[in-house]
Design a protein around this motif. Structure first.
Motif, short mmCIF file in Angstrom:
data_model
loop_
_atom_site.label_atom_id
_atom_site.label_comp_id
_atom_site.label_asym_id
_atom_site.label_seq_id
_atom_site.Cartn_x
_atom_site.Cartn_y
_atom_site.Cartn_z
N LEU A 267 35.30 -25.50 -18.02
CA LEU A 267 35.87 -24.05 -18.02
C LEU A 267 36.43 -23.99 -19.75
N GLY A 268 36.12 -24.93 -20.45
CA GLY A 268 36.78 -24.91 -21.71
C GLY A 268 35.43 -24.98 -22.71
N LEU A 269 35.77 -26.12 -23.66
CA LEU A 269 34.72 -26.44 -24.82
C LEU A 269 33.32 -26.28 -24.17
N VAL A 270 33.06 -27.15 -23.16
CA VAL A 270 31.77 -27.52 -22.45
C VAL A 270 30.96 -26.08 -22.02
N ALA A 271 32.10 -25.29 -21.51
CA ALA A 271 31.46 -23.92 -21.25
C ALA A 271 31.23 -22.85 -22.33
N GLY A 272 31.77 -22.92 -23.32
CA GLY A 272 31.41 -22.32 -24.58
C GLY A 272 30.07 -22.93 -25.16
N GLN A 273 29.84 -24.22 -25.09
CA GLN A 273 28.83 -24.73 -25.68
C GLN A 273 27.53 -24.45 -24.95
N ILE A 274 27.68 -24.29 -23.59
CA ILE A 274 26.53 -24.41 -22.63
C ILE A 274 25.95 -22.88 -22.75
N VAL A 275 27.10 -21.80 -22.87
CA VAL A 275 26.71 -20.60 -22.79
C VAL A 275 25.93 -20.10 -24.48
N ASP A 276 26.50 -21.10 -25.26
CA ASP A 276 26.18 -20.87 -26.85
C ASP A 276 24.44 -21.26 -26.76
N LEU A 277 24.55 -22.40 -26.14
CA LEU A 277 23.02 -22.85 -26.13
C LEU A 277 21.87 -22.01 -25.36
N SER A 278 22.42 -21.28 -24.42
CA SER A 278 21.48 -20.57 -23.46
C SER A 278 21.39 -19.22 -24.08
N SER A 279 22.10 -19.00 -25.09
CA SER A 279 21.79 -17.70 -25.65
C SER A 279 21.09 -17.74 -27.10
N GLU A 280 20.81 -18.95 -27.56
CA GLU A 280 20.09 -19.06 -28.88
C GLU A 280 18.74 -18.38 -28.58
N GLY A 281 18.30 -17.55 -29.58
CA GLY A 281 16.96 -16.92 -29.57
C GLY A 281 16.92 -15.74 -28.47
N LYS A 282 18.20 -15.34 -27.93
CA LYS A 282 18.06 -14.27 -27.13
C LYS A 282 18.32 -13.13 -27.63
N ASN B 40 30.92 -9.22 -26.20
CA ASN B 40 31.47 -9.88 -25.23
C ASN B 40 31.06 -11.25 -24.68
N LYS B 41 29.86 -11.62 -24.88
CA LYS B 41 29.36 -12.87 -24.90
C LYS B 41 29.71 -13.75 -26.00
N LEU B 42 29.60 -13.29 -27.27
CA LEU B 42 30.19 -13.89 -28.30
C LEU B 42 31.69 -14.37 -28.23
N GLU B 43 32.30 -13.48 -27.82
CA GLU B 43 33.72 -13.61 -27.76
C GLU B 43 34.06 -14.85 -26.68
N TYR B 44 33.04 -14.66 -25.51
CA TYR B 44 33.24 -15.78 -24.59
C TYR B 44 33.18 -17.08 -25.15
N ILE B 45 31.83 -17.34 -26.11
CA ILE B 45 31.69 -18.26 -26.57
C ILE B 45 32.73 -19.04 -27.50
N HIS B 46 33.32 -18.02 -28.32
CA HIS B 46 34.21 -18.58 -29.34
C HIS B 46 35.83 -18.98 -28.75
N VAL B 47 36.01 -18.16 -27.51
CA VAL B 47 37.15 -18.36 -26.80
C VAL B 47 37.05 -19.70 -26.12
N HIS B 48 36.03 -20.12 -25.64
CA HIS B 48 35.70 -21.37 -25.15
C HIS B 48 35.56 -22.63 -26.01
N LYS B 49 34.77 -22.33 -27.21
CA LYS B 49 34.44 -23.47 -28.07
C LYS B 49 35.74 -23.64 -29.08
N THR B 50 36.48 -22.49 -29.31
CA THR B 50 37.49 -22.90 -30.47
C THR B 50 38.77 -22.64 -29.83
N ALA B 51 38.99 -21.11 -29.33
CA ALA B 51 40.30 -20.83 -28.95
C ALA B 51 41.17 -21.84 -27.94
#
Lengths: 255, 255
Positions: A143-158, A164-175
């Motif tokens: 529910l933290g870094l790993v959540a951000g990275q998995i959503v980030d990977l799944s959104s590549e090329g889409k 909203n999704k971008l904020e989710y990624i950054h909240v989890h990967k960074t914040a």
């Protein structure tokens, strides 16, 4: 380099002595001591100071958040993830030591962060140590870094990545890790629960800003200045603030 | 399945609820709930019982050691490591979810183990929780599991692997986590320092034996019986006790 960053670097140097098996410790030291701005540990130290705590009580947390950050960079750079060749001006960990060692170096760093918190916090009340460990662990996990990275990977090329999704990624990967650094600093520094919740709120407000600035740097600076492959987020079709908002609006947002 | 293994399975099921992001939690659950003998958690529970502790105090440690064990299997099975396709009778994690998710599932499980210890041990004195966390972390890190795996990888295909090196690999890949399970059980169960050291000694004596038995199984059982690709250690030129000592002598050694 600031005085505080130097203190952090000394602590990190001491955290991973070169010992047998040599290869794994070399790989861990290679990425951990490769420079970096040490933003997370410095915020952790500042937060401890803010609640009137002593540096000695919190250096383990400062080191632990940087150790976790380094681990996440090593794993994110792997060929099966973001496939990056350059990081902080040097070849990425797996380019130097191989994919297998890079995976293991990340694993060893992750457990080291918790070991460090458990063993280098003498003088701090154990219930505070347990709380700091809990903050760090939840910032890393699914529910933290790993959540951000998995959503980030799944959104590549889409094409359907929205703000909203971008904020989710950054909240989890960074914040979240920034929050753990700041909250952990206040907890180990002896802050009361009101103080701890105040710094948590503060950390949340700066966490997102931090990523917007980083995204802008990725577009506007050259690889040489930043020491990593820039423009790559755009090339690989990764969602970034500049891409979604336009560079000018993102700069305004970062203000 | 024994009564204790069932208790452990229930705790593990509850430790990783299926939630967003779905993919990472599915991947974590896939490997964690794939069966397995639950040897480490059962030893952990037994050790707690031995010192007169209560099950509720130690279930977090029992879960944590199995979570760490699962994480090490997922990462060891990766193509850049041992490249295994089959584990516990099912396709390995990366075969189902991809290498990227398998790396992240391992990372998330590792941090979950520590989070679990920090947050699911209410009622245990915090200094004992910190000690258990320290035991677990040192069993995983660059002087534990990771040390064993890196030396194992470096010895593949080499002719100069002797019994000393093989013992080093197994002590680090297997015995250290068993030791953490047993010692952690005694610590959280309220054992005094004499009791804790006694179970540590006991754990060391069984740790090595456990691996010899496992190596023998790898040669003598079929893939179907074991649910993993057997004979593979021999094929890939990995050092095993049967290869180094001969199957008959290894069987004798295992008693």
């Amino acid at each position: 380099m600031t005085e505080k960053a130097k203190l952090v670097n000394d602590a990190l140097e001491e955290a991973v002595p070169l010992q047998e098996p040599l290869k794994i410790h070399e790989a861990m030291r290679y990425s951990l001591l490769a420079g970096g701005k040490r933003v997370r540990p410095i915020l952790c130290l500042a937060s401890c100071e803010l609640v009137g705590g002593m540096e000695a009580c919190v250096m383990a947390m400062a080191s632990a958040v940087e150790i976790v950050h380094t681990m996440s960079l090593i794993h994110d750079d792997l060929p099966c993830m973001d496939n990056d060749d350059l990081r902080r001006g040097k070849p990425t960990n797996h380019k130097v030591y191989g994919d297998d060692t890079a995976v293991l170096a990340g694993d060893a760093l992750l457990s080291l962060a918790f070991e460090h918190l458990a063993t280098r916090t003498a003088g701090v009340r154990p219930n505070r140590v347990v709380q700091a460990i809990s903050e760090l662990a939840s910032a890393v996990g699914s529910l933290g870094l790993v959540a951000g990275q998995i959503v980030d990977l799944s959104s590549e090329g889409k094409q359907d990545v929205d703000l909203n999704k971008l904020e989710y990624i950054h909240v989890h990967k960074t914040a979240k890790l920034l929050e753990a650094a700041v909250v952990g600093g206040a907890v180990l520094g002896g802050g009361n629960s009101g103080e701890v919740e105040r710094v948590r709120k503060y950390a949340r407000s700066i966490g997102l800003l931090f990523q917007v600035v980083d995204d802008i740097l990725d577009v506007t600076k050259s690889s040489e200045e930043l020491g990593k492959t820039t423009g790559k987020d755009l090339l690989s079709d990764k969602a970034t603030y500049p891409k979604l908002m336009g560079l000018e609006r993102a700069k305004e947002f970062a203000g």
